[in-house]
Design an enzyme around this catalytic site. Structure first.
Site, short mmCIF file in Angstrom:
data_model
loop_
_atom_site.label_atom_id
_atom_site.label_comp_id
_atom_site.label_asym_id
_atom_site.label_seq_id
_atom_site.Cartn_x
_atom_site.Cartn_y
_atom_site.Cartn_z
CB ILE A 198 -0.94 0.01 1.23
CG1 ILE A 198 -1.91 -1.18 1.16
CG2 ILE A 198 -1.71 1.32 1.32
CD1 ILE A 198 -2.71 -1.39 2.43
CB CYS A 199 4.04 2.02 1.78
SG CYS A 199 3.60 1.33 3.40
N PRO A 200 3.75 2.39 -1.37
CG PRO A 200 4.36 0.78 -2.95
CD PRO A 200 4.04 0.97 -1.50
#
EC number: 1.11.1.26
Length: 178
Positions: A52-54
């Protein structure tokens, strides 16, 4: 967890700079005196090399111009070191051309001061802080580790905070205030 009205903690973190300079391995330090006189948006993610982070990092980066037009510096932060951040940028096409710096809170000092470490996982929550030019927290939110954020909503909140009026539900820049 620090909240609205609290002073944002002092910090000094090594950073992978924005833009192409961030890919050459020359790190810089950003602290609470950096970008003095500006609003600041800090968004924290659990750790690098995740899924999810990128998507969030790229979305905040894509909106850097809109935040900059509002005198706001955007900082992405996680518990990973600057070397891990650099390696992730070098090996993830989505992150190669970031317009925002990636701050390394690998000692977890800022995260602990803010109270945003996940009790079980020991990583940052998906916390977001909007801080005014005097260093006062004006907005804070935290998502479950499994839920990404919408940077457009933080831009809307920033617009409302900078407006100075009473902004009703779903208010957007240019709308009437109460």
């Amino acid at each position: 967890m620090l909240t609205v009205g609290d002073q944002f903690p002092s910090f000094s973190l090594t950073t992978v700079p924005a833009g192409p300079d961030g890919l050459n391995g020359e790190f810089i330090t950003i602290n609470n005196q950096s970008d003095k006189g500006k609003w600041k948006l800090f968004f924290f993610w659990p750790m690098d090399f995740t899924f999810i982070c990128p998507t969030e990092i790229a979305a905040f980066s894509d909106m850097e111009t809109e935040f900059s037009e509002r005198n706001t510096a955007v900082y992405g932060v996680s518990i990973d070191s600057e070397y891990v951040h650099l390696n992730w940028r070098l090996h993830n096409e989505t992150l190669k051309n970031l317009k925002i710096p990636m701050l390394a809170d690998n000692k977890r000092e800022l995260s602990a001061a803010l109270g945003i470490l996940h009790y079980e996982a020991g990583v940052d929550l998906r916390a977001t802080y909007i801080v005014d030019p005097e260093g006062i927290i004006r907005h804070v939110s935290a998502n479950d580790l499994s839920v990404g954020r919408n940077p457009e909503e933080f831009l809307r909140i920033l617009d409302a905070l900078q407006n100075g009026g009473l902004c009703p539900c779903s208010w957007h820049k240019g709308d009437k205030t109460l």
